[in-house]
Design a protein around this motif. Structure first.
Motif, PDB file in Angstrom:
ATOM      1  N   VAL A 109       1.098  -8.045  36.106  1.00  0.00           N
ATOM      2  CA  VAL A 109      -0.104  -7.668  35.376  1.00  0.00           C
ATOM      3  C   VAL A 109       0.306  -6.928  34.111  1.00  0.00           C
ATOM      4  CG1 VAL A 109      -2.241  -6.335  35.433  1.00  0.00           C
ATOM      5  CG2 VAL A 109      -1.460  -7.537  37.499  1.00  0.00           C
ATOM      6  N   ALA A 110      -0.082  -7.456  32.952  1.00  0.00           N
ATOM      7  CA  ALA A 110       0.194  -6.806  31.668  1.00  0.00           C
ATOM      8  C   ALA A 110      -0.998  -5.925  31.329  1.00  0.00           C
ATOM      9  CB  ALA A 110       0.408  -7.856  30.579  1.00  0.00           C
ATOM     10  N   THR A 111      -0.768  -4.631  31.268  1.00  0.00           N
ATOM     11  CA  THR A 111      -1.864  -3.690  31.073  1.00  0.00           C
ATOM     12  C   THR A 111      -1.497  -2.660  30.021  1.00  0.00           C
ATOM     13  OG1 THR A 111      -3.350  -2.148  32.231  1.00  0.00           O
ATOM     14  CG2 THR A 111      -1.041  -2.186  32.928  1.00  0.00           C
ATOM     15  N   GLY A 112      -2.428  -1.766  29.744  1.00  0.00           N
ATOM     16  CA  GLY A 112      -2.161  -0.692  28.806  1.00  0.00           C
ATOM     17  C   GLY A 112      -1.371   0.426  29.454  1.00  0.00           C
ATOM     18  N   GLY A 123      -2.873  -0.814  19.796  1.00  0.00           N
ATOM     19  CA  GLY A 123      -3.597  -2.027  20.148  1.00  0.00           C
ATOM     20  C   GLY A 123      -3.122  -3.260  19.408  1.00  0.00           C
ATOM     21  N   ASP A 124      -2.801  -3.117  18.130  1.00  0.00           N
ATOM     22  CA  ASP A 124      -2.327  -4.263  17.358  1.00  0.00           C
ATOM     23  C   ASP A 124      -0.997  -4.784  17.902  1.00  0.00           C
ATOM     24  OD1 ASP A 124      -4.546  -3.999  15.724  1.00  0.00           O
ATOM     25  OD2 ASP A 124      -3.505  -2.731  14.283  1.00  0.00           O
ATOM     26  N   GLN A 125      -0.114  -3.858  18.268  1.00  0.00           N
ATOM     27  CA  GLN A 125       1.175  -4.265  18.824  1.00  0.00           C
ATOM     28  C   GLN A 125       0.999  -4.914  20.197  1.00  0.00           C
ATOM     29  OE1 GLN A 125       3.873  -0.942  18.812  1.00  0.00           O
ATOM     30  NE2 GLN A 125       3.554  -0.515  16.629  1.00  0.00           N
ATOM     31  N   ALA A 126       0.059  -4.384  20.987  1.00  0.00           N
ATOM     32  CA  ALA A 126      -0.193  -4.963  22.309  1.00  0.00           C
ATOM     33  C   ALA A 126      -0.701  -6.402  22.172  1.00  0.00           C
ATOM     34  CB  ALA A 126      -1.208  -4.111  23.065  1.00  0.00           C
ATOM     35  N   ARG A 127      -1.631  -6.605  21.246  1.00  0.00           N
ATOM     36  CA  ARG A 127      -2.134  -7.957  21.033  1.00  0.00           C
ATOM     37  C   ARG A 127      -1.020  -8.891  20.596  1.00  0.00           C
ATOM     38  NH1 ARG A 127      -2.897 -10.774  16.720  1.00  0.00           N
ATOM     39  NH2 ARG A 127      -4.270 -12.618  16.811  1.00  0.00           N
ATOM     40  N   GLN A 128      -0.172  -8.440  19.674  1.00  0.00           N
ATOM     41  CA  GLN A 128       0.899  -9.294  19.177  1.00  0.00           C
ATOM     42  C   GLN A 128       1.851  -9.701  20.295  1.00  0.00           C
ATOM     43  OE1 GLN A 128       0.956 -10.655  16.241  1.00  0.00           O
ATOM     44  NE2 GLN A 128       2.833 -11.786  16.724  1.00  0.00           N
ATOM     45  N   GLN A 129       2.139  -8.770  21.192  1.00  0.00           N
ATOM     46  CA  GLN A 129       3.031  -9.087  22.318  1.00  0.00           C
ATOM     47  C   GLN A 129       2.403 -10.140  23.222  1.00  0.00           C
ATOM     48  OE1 GLN A 129       5.100  -5.763  24.098  1.00  0.00           O
ATOM     49  NE2 GLN A 129       4.920  -6.644  26.144  1.00  0.00           N
ATOM     50  N   LEU A 130       1.105 -10.029  23.475  1.00  0.00           N
ATOM     51  CA  LEU A 130       0.424 -11.022  24.303  1.00  0.00           C
ATOM     52  C   LEU A 130       0.374 -12.373  23.595  1.00  0.00           C
ATOM     53  CD1 LEU A 130      -2.582  -8.995  25.772  1.00  0.00           C
ATOM     54  CD2 LEU A 130      -0.531  -9.756  26.967  1.00  0.00           C
ATOM     55  N   GLY A 173      -5.927   5.891  10.703  1.00  0.00           N
ATOM     56  CA  GLY A 173      -4.707   5.159  10.399  1.00  0.00           C
ATOM     57  C   GLY A 173      -5.045   3.694  10.143  1.00  0.00           C
ATOM     58  N   LYS A 174      -4.154   2.998   9.462  1.00  0.00           N
ATOM     59  CA  LYS A 174      -4.422   1.601   9.105  1.00  0.00           C
ATOM     60  C   LYS A 174      -4.120   0.707  10.306  1.00  0.00           C
ATOM     61  CE  LYS A 174      -3.658  -1.615   5.263  1.00  0.00           C
ATOM     62  NZ  LYS A 174      -2.859  -1.892   4.053  1.00  0.00           N
ATOM     63  N   TYR A 175      -5.067   0.686  11.227  1.00  0.00           N
ATOM     64  CA  TYR A 175      -4.940  -0.101  12.463  1.00  0.00           C
ATOM     65  C   TYR A 175      -6.352  -0.352  12.976  1.00  0.00           C
ATOM     66  CZ  TYR A 175      -6.108   3.720  15.676  1.00  0.00           C
ATOM     67  OH  TYR A 175      -6.775   4.706  16.360  1.00  0.00           O
ATOM     68  N   GLU A 176      -6.484  -0.894  14.162  1.00  0.00           N
ATOM     69  CA  GLU A 176      -7.785  -1.276  14.700  1.00  0.00           C
ATOM     70  C   GLU A 176      -8.774  -0.118  14.765  1.00  0.00           C
ATOM     71  OE1 GLU A 176     -10.860  -3.508  16.211  1.00  0.00           O
ATOM     72  OE2 GLU A 176      -9.037  -4.096  15.171  1.00  0.00           O
TER      73      GLU A 176
END
Length: 425
Positions: free
Chosen positions: A41-44, A76-83, A198-201
């Motif tokens: 399970v890939a989670t936060g 969150g942006d890095q998590a999305r990119q990894q998925l 910050g410049k992120y989601e």
């Protein structure tokens, strides 16, 4: 953590962009299977270690279908990119994926996740807006797990010491309260207000909330961007003026959720916009300077209570999993009433079951729940679109230019209107 509520505007834009994406992606996933066995399970990030305890209990009862947790990056942006990288190569490394509420359309359109079978979860038990974030083209692809919207944390002790009886409902009241606090000995050196800039989601979320709280909208009901209206421009100016006049400290230009949370817990902010998870951490007497001294209210707006952005995380089954039957069972288990209530007792992330918001035991433990539900009823979603990442990037670019002074606020609004219109074509 970041991390939406779902009226017609989001739905319309989703249909408009999704059809184009589906026709051009050329991607497809394997068919549903009934494989059973160990799953990943890939989670936060599991800040309270509660998910690990729930997984341990599952593993005791399912020794042949054990679950292993993999924590995705906090950003969150890095998590999305990894998925996304994982899905593009059709990897079976993850069986269940935890998706930000606004990622459902993208992952479903690209066939990276599969629809959940009818009856797997009791859809009538969820907060309606949270349930909608898991749907794509009328089908449920992801089970809602965490939900919620931004709330205003405030220093009740400092307000009382300054003669302010109630938390602010408007931006003007917020500024006035801060001025009064700063005139007291206890308020000297304490900054007024901060969210996530910050410049992120998180910046997309805070901008959307400002626009909505000024009576505007990022997209209208037909899916057209509306960020150049007077109301939308007023929302952006609230952020720009906040940095210019000191309502928002300059150092907050890099704040994400955790930087702001720490500033509030360390007693350096009068007001702080963040998600509900902050409540339990700020209330810990051993790690917080504001324990017992703060309260929670709906976010303020230009002329009255503001409109937050619905956040949340949903659980979906990877189309590339070889053990999809086990993955589906685990998703149903985690979002079930008994497990959600157990999870809710241990941490303050707001959950997706409607009954928990009126549960006396939960309210006693987390008094902010009625306030949060009020906020959720006024909240709106970020655009639920296949190309959402491009929309968010455009917002971040133009809003950052405005709040840093590189571009006038009205010009940034007009440039953003053009960028979003191009993405909606």
């Amino acid at each position: 953590m970041t991390t939406s509520l779902l009226p017609a505007a989001a739905a319309a834009l989703s249909l408009a962009l999704a059809s184009a994406a589906c026709g051009s992606s050329g991607e497809s996933g394997p068919a549903r299977n009934d494989g059973r066995g160990p799953i990943t399970v890939a989670t936060g990030k599991d800040l309270t270690r509660t998910v690990q305890r729930l997984v341990a209990a599952w593993n005791v009862d399912h020794p042949k279908e054990r679950v292993r947790l993999v924590e995705l990056p906090e950003d969150g942006d890095q998590a999305r990119q990894q998925l996304v990288q994982n899905m593009r190569i059709r990897s079976d490394a993850y069986d269940v994926v935890r998706l930000d509420a606004v990622w459902t359309a993208e992952f479903a359109a690209r066939r990276w996740i599969l629809p959940l079978p009818d009856g797997l979860v009791d859809t009538s038990s969820f907060v309606p807006a949270a349930l909608e974030t898991g749907r794509y083209r009328g089908r449920l692809y992801a089970a809602p797990w965490l939900t919620g919207t931004g709330v205003l944390y405030y220093r009740g002790d400092l307000l009382a010491g300054a003669g302010v009886k109630d938390p602010p409902e408007t931006w003007a009241e917020l500024r006035d309260a801060c001025a009064k606090v700063r005139r007291t000995p206890e308020g000297k050196g304490v900054d007024c207000y901060a969210g996530q800039y910050g410049k992120y989601e998180g910046l997309t979320v805070n901008y959307s909330e400002a626009v909505q709280s000024a009576g505007g909208e990022v997209f209208d009901s037909s899916g057209r961007p509306r960020v150049d209206t007077p109301q939308a421009k007023a929302g952006l100016r609230f952020l720009v003026d906040g940095f210019r006049n000191g309502t928002i400290p300059r150092k907050a230009i890099t704040f994400k959720e955790e930087e702001g949370r720490r500033a509030f817990q360390e007693g350096r902010l009068v007001f702080h916009r963040n998600w509900a998870y902050v409540y339990a951490l700020a209330a810990e007497k051993s790690g917080s300077k504001v324990a017992g001294r703060f309260g929670v209210a709906p976010i303020p707006g230009e002329g009255g209570p503001g409109s937050g952005t619905l956040g949340g995380n949903n659980l979906a089954v990877s189309a590339f999993s070889g053990h999809q039957a086990t993955a589906r069972d685990f998703v149903a288990h985690i979002v079930s009433p008994a497990v959600q209530k157990e999870y809710g007792r241990a941490q303050s992330f707001p959950l997706s079951l409607a009954a928990l918001y009126g549960d006396p035991g939960m309210i006693k433990r987390y008094p902010y729940l009625p306030v949060l539900r009020q906020g959720m009823d006024r909240a709106r979603p970020r655009p639920v679109v296949v190309r959402y990442n491009e929309v968010s990037t455009a917002v971040q670019e133009q809003v950052t230019a405005a709040v840093t002074g590189r571009k006038p606020a009205d010009q940034a609004s007009e440039d953003l209107q053009k960028a979003l219109a191009a993405l909606a074509d």
